[in-house]
Design a protein around this motif. Structure first.
Motif, PDB file in Angstrom:
ATOM      1  N   ARG A   1       0.814  -1.218   0.000  1.00 22.03           N
ATOM      2  CA  ARG A   1       0.000   0.000   0.000  1.00 22.03           C
ATOM      3  C   ARG A   1       0.847   1.268   0.000  1.00 22.03           C
ATOM      4  O   ARG A   1       0.386   2.342   0.374  1.00 22.03           O
ATOM      5  CB  ARG A   1      -0.961   0.006   1.186  1.00 22.03           C
ATOM      6  CG  ARG A   1      -1.958  -1.146   1.164  1.00 22.03           C
ATOM      7  CD  ARG A   1      -2.834  -1.154   2.403  1.00 22.03           C
ATOM      8  NE  ARG A   1      -3.707  -2.319   2.399  1.00 22.03           N
ATOM      9  CZ  ARG A   1      -4.406  -2.713   3.453  1.00 22.03           C
ATOM     10  NH1 ARG A   1      -4.317  -2.046   4.585  1.00 22.03           N
ATOM     11  NH2 ARG A   1      -5.184  -3.770   3.376  1.00 22.03           N
ATOM     12  N   GLY A   2       2.103   1.152  -0.388  1.00 20.79           N
ATOM     13  CA  GLY A   2       2.950   2.325  -0.504  1.00 20.79           C
ATOM     14  C   GLY A   2       3.627   2.758   0.771  1.00 20.79           C
ATOM     15  O   GLY A   2       4.276   3.804   0.799  1.00 20.79           O
ATOM     16  N   HIS A   3       3.515   1.956   1.839  1.00 18.62           N
ATOM     17  CA  HIS A   3       4.137   2.332   3.112  1.00 18.62           C
ATOM     18  C   HIS A   3       5.328   1.421   3.365  1.00 18.62           C
ATOM     19  O   HIS A   3       5.202   0.200   3.404  1.00 18.62           O
ATOM     20  CB  HIS A   3       3.124   2.256   4.255  1.00 18.62           C
ATOM     21  CG  HIS A   3       1.924   3.112   4.004  1.00 18.62           C
ATOM     22  ND1 HIS A   3       2.016   4.481   3.820  1.00 18.62           N
ATOM     23  CD2 HIS A   3       0.624   2.814   3.847  1.00 18.62           C
ATOM     24  CE1 HIS A   3       0.803   4.968   3.575  1.00 18.62           C
ATOM     25  NE2 HIS A   3      -0.041   3.980   3.584  1.00 18.62           N
ATOM     26  N   LEU A   4       6.490   2.012   3.536  1.00 18.41           N
ATOM     27  CA  LEU A   4       7.736   1.274   3.584  1.00 18.41           C
ATOM     28  C   LEU A   4       7.784   0.305   4.763  1.00 18.41           C
ATOM     29  O   LEU A   4       7.605   0.688   5.910  1.00 18.41           O
ATOM     30  CB  LEU A   4       8.909   2.254   3.682  1.00 18.41           C
ATOM     31  CG  LEU A   4      10.307   1.658   3.561  1.00 18.41           C
ATOM     32  CD1 LEU A   4      10.486   0.980   2.208  1.00 18.41           C
ATOM     33  CD2 LEU A   4      11.350   2.748   3.742  1.00 18.41           C
ATOM     34  N   ARG A   5       8.024  -0.980   4.442  1.00 18.32           N
ATOM     35  CA  ARG A   5       8.152  -2.011   5.460  1.00 18.32           C
ATOM     36  C   ARG A   5       9.571  -2.565   5.533  1.00 18.32           C
ATOM     37  O   ARG A   5      10.024  -2.968   6.602  1.00 18.32           O
ATOM     38  CB  ARG A   5       7.210  -3.185   5.148  1.00 18.32           C
ATOM     39  CG  ARG A   5       5.735  -2.897   5.271  1.00 18.32           C
ATOM     40  CD  ARG A   5       5.368  -2.616   6.694  1.00 18.32           C
ATOM     41  NE  ARG A   5       3.936  -2.775   6.903  1.00 18.32           N
ATOM     42  CZ  ARG A   5       3.315  -2.462   8.029  1.00 18.32           C
ATOM     43  NH1 ARG A   5       4.009  -1.952   9.028  1.00 18.32           N
ATOM     44  NH2 ARG A   5       2.022  -2.628   8.157  1.00 18.32           N
ATOM     45  N   LEU A   6      10.253  -2.578   4.382  1.00 16.78           N
ATOM     46  CA  LEU A   6      11.512  -3.304   4.311  1.00 16.78           C
ATOM     47  C   LEU A   6      12.265  -2.846   3.076  1.00 16.78           C
ATOM     48  O   LEU A   6      11.661  -2.483   2.078  1.00 16.78           O
ATOM     49  CB  LEU A   6      11.185  -4.796   4.246  1.00 16.78           C
ATOM     50  CG  LEU A   6      12.281  -5.842   4.109  1.00 16.78           C
ATOM     51  CD1 LEU A   6      11.864  -7.108   4.882  1.00 16.78           C
ATOM     52  CD2 LEU A   6      12.456  -6.225   2.647  1.00 16.78           C
ATOM     53  N   VAL A   7      13.599  -2.861   3.147  1.00 16.76           N
ATOM     54  CA  VAL A   7      14.415  -2.570   1.972  1.00 16.76           C
ATOM     55  C   VAL A   7      15.457  -3.663   1.793  1.00 16.76           C
ATOM     56  O   VAL A   7      15.860  -4.323   2.768  1.00 16.76           O
ATOM     57  CB  VAL A   7      15.110  -1.191   2.051  1.00 16.76           C
ATOM     58  CG1 VAL A   7      14.096  -0.073   2.243  1.00 16.76           C
ATOM     59  CG2 VAL A   7      16.173  -1.174   3.131  1.00 16.76           C
ATOM     60  N   LEU A   8      15.889  -3.842   0.560  1.00 11.24           N
ATOM     61  CA  LEU A   8      17.002  -4.723   0.246  1.00 11.24           C
ATOM     62  C   LEU A   8      18.075  -3.877  -0.425  1.00 11.24           C
ATOM     63  O   LEU A   8      17.846  -3.308  -1.502  1.00 11.24           O
ATOM     64  CB  LEU A   8      16.591  -5.858  -0.689  1.00 11.24           C
ATOM     65  CG  LEU A   8      15.787  -7.018  -0.078  1.00 11.24           C
ATOM     66  CD1 LEU A   8      14.320  -6.624   0.076  1.00 11.24           C
ATOM     67  CD2 LEU A   8      15.884  -8.261  -0.963  1.00 11.24           C
ATOM     68  N   ALA A   9      19.217  -3.761   0.241  1.00  9.77           N
ATOM     69  CA  ALA A   9      20.355  -3.025  -0.307  1.00  9.77           C
ATOM     70  C   ALA A   9      21.363  -4.036  -0.856  1.00  9.77           C
ATOM     71  O   ALA A   9      21.623  -5.068  -0.230  1.00  9.77           O
ATOM     72  CB  ALA A   9      20.996  -2.159   0.771  1.00  9.77           C
ATOM     73  N   PHE A  10      21.924  -3.741  -2.028  1.00  5.69           N
ATOM     74  CA  PHE A  10      22.790  -4.681  -2.723  1.00  5.69           C
ATOM     75  C   PHE A  10      24.173  -4.073  -2.960  1.00  5.69           C
ATOM     76  O   PHE A  10      24.305  -2.855  -3.109  1.00  5.69           O
ATOM     77  CB  PHE A  10      22.205  -5.041  -4.094  1.00  5.69           C
ATOM     78  CG  PHE A  10      20.856  -5.703  -4.048  1.00  5.69           C
ATOM     79  CD1 PHE A  10      20.731  -7.080  -4.174  1.00  5.69           C
ATOM     80  CD2 PHE A  10      19.692  -4.952  -3.893  1.00  5.69           C
ATOM     81  CE1 PHE A  10      19.491  -7.696  -4.148  1.00  5.69           C
ATOM     82  CE2 PHE A  10      18.440  -5.557  -3.858  1.00  5.69           C
ATOM     83  CZ  PHE A  10      18.351  -6.935  -3.987  1.00  5.69           C
ATOM     84  N   THR A  11      25.174  -4.940  -3.028  1.00  8.61           N
ATOM     85  CA  THR A  11      26.435  -4.558  -3.658  1.00  8.61           C
ATOM     86  C   THR A  11      26.608  -5.461  -4.876  1.00  8.61           C
ATOM     87  O   THR A  11      26.271  -6.644  -4.838  1.00  8.61           O
ATOM     88  CB  THR A  11      27.638  -4.735  -2.714  1.00  8.61           C
ATOM     89  OG1 THR A  11      27.745  -6.102  -2.317  1.00  8.61           O
ATOM     90  CG2 THR A  11      27.492  -3.863  -1.482  1.00  8.61           C
ATOM     91  N   VAL A  12      27.074  -4.856  -5.959  1.00 10.19           N
ATOM     92  CA  VAL A  12      27.222  -5.580  -7.222  1.00 10.19           C
ATOM     93  C   VAL A  12      28.652  -5.383  -7.712  1.00 10.19           C
ATOM     94  O   VAL A  12      29.155  -4.260  -7.751  1.00 10.19           O
ATOM     95  CB  VAL A  12      26.220  -5.074  -8.276  1.00 10.19           C
ATOM     96  CG1 VAL A  12      26.442  -5.783  -9.616  1.00 10.19           C
ATOM     97  CG2 VAL A  12      24.789  -5.278  -7.794  1.00 10.19           C
ATOM     98  N   ASP A  13      29.289  -6.470  -8.085  1.00 14.10           N
ATOM     99  CA  ASP A  13      30.655  -6.409  -8.590  1.00 14.10           C
ATOM    100  C   ASP A  13      30.762  -7.333  -9.805  1.00 14.10           C
ATOM    101  O   ASP A  13      30.432  -8.521  -9.713  1.00 14.10           O
ATOM    102  CB  ASP A  13      31.646  -6.852  -7.506  1.00 14.10           C
ATOM    103  CG  ASP A  13      33.098  -6.674  -7.930  1.00 14.10           C
ATOM    104  OD1 ASP A  13      33.336  -5.929  -8.899  1.00 14.10           O
ATOM    105  OD2 ASP A  13      33.977  -7.285  -7.310  1.00 14.10           O
ATOM    106  N   GLY A  14      31.194  -6.765 -10.924  1.00 11.77           N
ATOM    107  CA  GLY A  14      31.328  -7.567 -12.128  1.00 11.77           C
ATOM    108  C   GLY A  14      30.017  -8.125 -12.627  1.00 11.77           C
ATOM    109  O   GLY A  14      29.987  -9.190 -13.251  1.00 11.77           O
ATOM    110  N   GLY A  15      28.903  -7.404 -12.354  1.00  6.10           N
ATOM    111  CA  GLY A  15      27.597  -7.843 -12.822  1.00  6.10           C
ATOM    112  C   GLY A  15      26.916  -8.852 -11.927  1.00  6.10           C
ATOM    113  O   GLY A  15      25.765  -9.224 -12.172  1.00  6.10           O
TER     114      GLY A  15
END
Length: 295
Positions: free
Chosen positions: A257-271
């Motif tokens: 419903r548009g209310h922030l519950r959780l985030v996933l933060a990533f690191t990407v190296d070489g695709g």
């Protein structure tokens, strides 16, 4: 004209404005039930006002609804309250309740990621941005609602606009990271285990804070197979997930419903994805700057 005829005419004039007022209130509050309450409150005030003395009923109603919404936002900010219709903790239960399908349609029409960013703004910033940028209300009409000068109101909207739009010039690394994040989300949604494994580095590490797990215990997973299995198991969240910028870096926001519950933060190296940090702790979420990912 009799009083009955006058009341009927007023009701018809208000109904002609209801859709616009509801859409405006929803964007300011991010809650369909609260938006409907704000519009109903506006009707009560209208029905007890001498509208014959009002030159522009549409503009008058915009001001009334905006003031009601501003009061709700300020109260919510003071008490750190979530909207009442978002109080159900389990994602699975978000499909129940009043008009869940309409909630989903409204959120998708506005954009879940945009609603998350709007929810991170201060009340005055949110009001100025929504009224001016989304509903073309002039700054000199918004200023009296906020009790500020026209120039100060313009600055509030500009500040909100910068938060909403984020970086205008993504770096090549950011573009590659967004592509990896989008591919990750697509694989989770389709349950494609092999695609997930191919996206993850062999020694990938996933961490999740206690608020992000059903057992409320922080976890750490290592290896592409184990992280891919956990990602497939989290598919219930996928319909609510959207790509957004987290402190300027592409990641995922999970926002029923548009209310922030959780985030996933990533690191990407070489695709390939080297780490995934799953955050649901409210204090950590409040510390993040969320903005829209470039289209």
């Amino acid at each position: 004209m009799t009083s009955v005829d006058a009341s009927d005419l007023l009701a018809r004039r208000f109904e002609a404005e209801r859709g616009r007022l509801r859409a405006m209130a929803y964007r300011m509050l991010g809650s369909l039930s609260e938006a409907d309450d704000a519009v109903q409150d506006a009707w009560v005030r209208t029905s007890t006002t001498d509208v014959e003395a009002i030159e522009n009923l549409g503009a008058w109603l915009t001001t009334v609804v905006a003031r009601i919404c501003l009061n709700v936002l300020r109260t919510r900010e003071a008490h750190r309250e979530a909207p009442l219709d978002d109080a159900i903790p389990e994602l699975a239960d978000l499909r129940s309740g009043s008009d869940p399908e309409e909630e989903a349609v409204m959120a998708d029409a506005v954009g879940l990621a945009l609603l998350v960013v709007l929810d991170s703004l201060q009340p005055a910033e949110r009001l100025a941005f929504v009224l001016h940028d989304m509903f073309d209300v002039p700054f000199d009409s918004i200023a009296p609602i906020l009790g500020k000068s026209t120039e100060a109101t313009r600055q509030l909207a500009s500040r909100a606009r910068r938060r909403v739009k984020g970086s205008a010039s993504p770096t090549p690394d950011a573009v590659r990271q967004r592509q990896a994040v989008e591919a990750y989300l697509a694989a989770v949604r389709s349950g494609d285990f092999e695609a997930l494994v191919s996206l993850l580095a062999p020694d990938v590490v996933l961490t999740a804070d206690a608020a992000a797990t059903p057992a409320h215990i922080a976890v750490m997973l290592r290896g592409s197979q184990e992280v891919a299995r956990a990602a497939v198991a989290s598919a219930l969240r996928a319909p609510f997930a959207r790509v957004a910028l987290l402190d300027g870096t592409p990641g995922l926001v999970v926002a029923p419903r548009g209310h922030l519950r959780l985030v996933l933060a990533f690191t990407v190296d070489g695709g390939r994805i080297g780490s995934v940090d799953v955050v649901a702790d409210p204090a950590r979420l409040r510390g993040l700057e969320v903005s829209l990912a470039d289209s």
